[in-house]
Design a protein around this motif. Sequence first.
Motif, PDB file in Angstrom:
ATOM      1  N   GLU A  51      35.983  22.384  53.603  1.00 56.87           N
ATOM      2  CA  GLU A  51      36.314  21.303  52.666  1.00 56.87           C
ATOM      3  C   GLU A  51      35.088  20.863  51.881  1.00 56.87           C
ATOM      4  O   GLU A  51      35.134  20.684  50.654  1.00 56.87           O
ATOM      5  N   ASP A  55      34.482  21.431  47.746  1.00 55.86           N
ATOM      6  CA  ASP A  55      34.165  20.300  46.873  1.00 55.86           C
ATOM      7  C   ASP A  55      32.861  20.509  46.115  1.00 55.86           C
ATOM      8  O   ASP A  55      32.681  19.956  45.016  1.00 55.86           O
ATOM      9  N   GLY A 123      50.476  26.239  48.280  1.00 59.07           N
ATOM     10  CA  GLY A 123      50.247  25.567  47.004  1.00 59.07           C
ATOM     11  C   GLY A 123      51.539  25.143  46.338  1.00 59.07           C
ATOM     12  O   GLY A 123      51.628  24.038  45.770  1.00 59.07           O
ATOM     13  N   TRP A 124      52.557  25.977  46.405  1.00 58.61           N
ATOM     14  CA  TRP A 124      53.857  25.603  45.850  1.00 58.61           C
ATOM     15  C   TRP A 124      54.451  24.418  46.609  1.00 58.61           C
ATOM     16  O   TRP A 124      55.047  23.524  46.013  1.00 58.61           O
ATOM     17  N   LEU A 126      52.800  22.079  48.190  1.00 58.74           N
ATOM     18  CA  LEU A 126      52.009  20.877  47.918  1.00 58.74           C
ATOM     19  C   LEU A 126      51.994  20.500  46.440  1.00 58.74           C
ATOM     20  O   LEU A 126      51.328  19.535  46.058  1.00 58.74           O
ATOM     21  N   GLY A 127      52.702  21.252  45.611  1.00 57.54           N
ATOM     22  CA  GLY A 127      52.763  20.931  44.197  1.00 57.54           C
ATOM     23  C   GLY A 127      51.565  21.398  43.395  1.00 57.54           C
ATOM     24  O   GLY A 127      51.311  20.862  42.309  1.00 57.54           O
ATOM     25  N   ARG A 128      50.819  22.377  43.889  1.00 63.22           N
ATOM     26  CA  ARG A 128      49.680  22.930  43.163  1.00 63.22           C
ATOM     27  C   ARG A 128      50.104  24.209  42.457  1.00 63.22           C
ATOM     28  O   ARG A 128      50.825  25.036  43.031  1.00 63.22           O
ATOM     29  N   GLU A 129      49.657  24.373  41.223  1.00 59.47           N
ATOM     30  CA  GLU A 129      50.010  25.562  40.455  1.00 59.47           C
ATOM     31  C   GLU A 129      49.113  26.722  40.873  1.00 59.47           C
ATOM     32  O   GLU A 129      47.972  26.856  40.425  1.00 59.47           O
ATOM     33  N   MET A 130      49.631  27.572  41.744  1.00 61.04           N
ATOM     34  CA  MET A 130      48.889  28.727  42.224  1.00 61.04           C
ATOM     35  C   MET A 130      49.771  29.964  42.102  1.00 61.04           C
ATOM     36  O   MET A 130      50.970  29.922  42.408  1.00 61.04           O
ATOM     37  N   THR A 131      49.178  31.051  41.632  1.00 60.40           N
ATOM     38  CA  THR A 131      49.909  32.301  41.455  1.00 60.40           C
ATOM     39  C   THR A 131      49.072  33.448  42.009  1.00 60.40           C
ATOM     40  O   THR A 131      47.914  33.271  42.389  1.00 60.40           O
TER      41      THR A 131
END
Length: 204
Positions: A51, A55, A123-124, A126-131
Amino acid sequence: MNVVPFTRPIISQAKRAAIDTEEGESKLEMSRTAAVVMLVISTALVAICAELLVDAIPHMAENSDVSQAFIGLIILPIVGNAAEHVTAVTVATKNKMDLAIGVAVGSSIQIALFVTPLVVLLGWILGREMTLFFNIFETISLFVTAFVINFLILDGRSNYLEGALLIASYVIIAVAAFFYPDSAAQSELGGSIGTEVYRRFVTG
């Protein structure tokens, strides 16, 4: 009646040291509870360090000339897989090359086929745009790496020349990743080139 005195067999110092070492190693055992507790503590510490490292990456990329591709392909794998590197080198020095290759290649297969898709799914959630979209440089690096590894370990033998080839391939990818531009720089470069080509095409 003749009494034959008891004589101890003569054991060399090296053999005696090996026996003492084996006896000492056999006595050093960890209980299941202690192993589980140690595993949980190590996992928590690794998560905290990861973590803090994540950061610090944007600040490092903004205030230095190191590209994100170099950080993702070179720095993070070296730091994150340090324990596996030590294990592979240790078993290789003991002439167990099949285990060393299994540790090295198995780690890459685990990241490519399990960790990366799992991170995208998380990611999907948690609502993060990851592909799973990779740019051309990352795709070529992955393809070349898989091809070279498959070509070298296919015959089940290895020598110093093949090791030098692997190291040279790694250095080439590292240098290319160091000078590879970030996404913003790629957009600016592509936009400026596209504008110049369009201007020349229009003006003739």
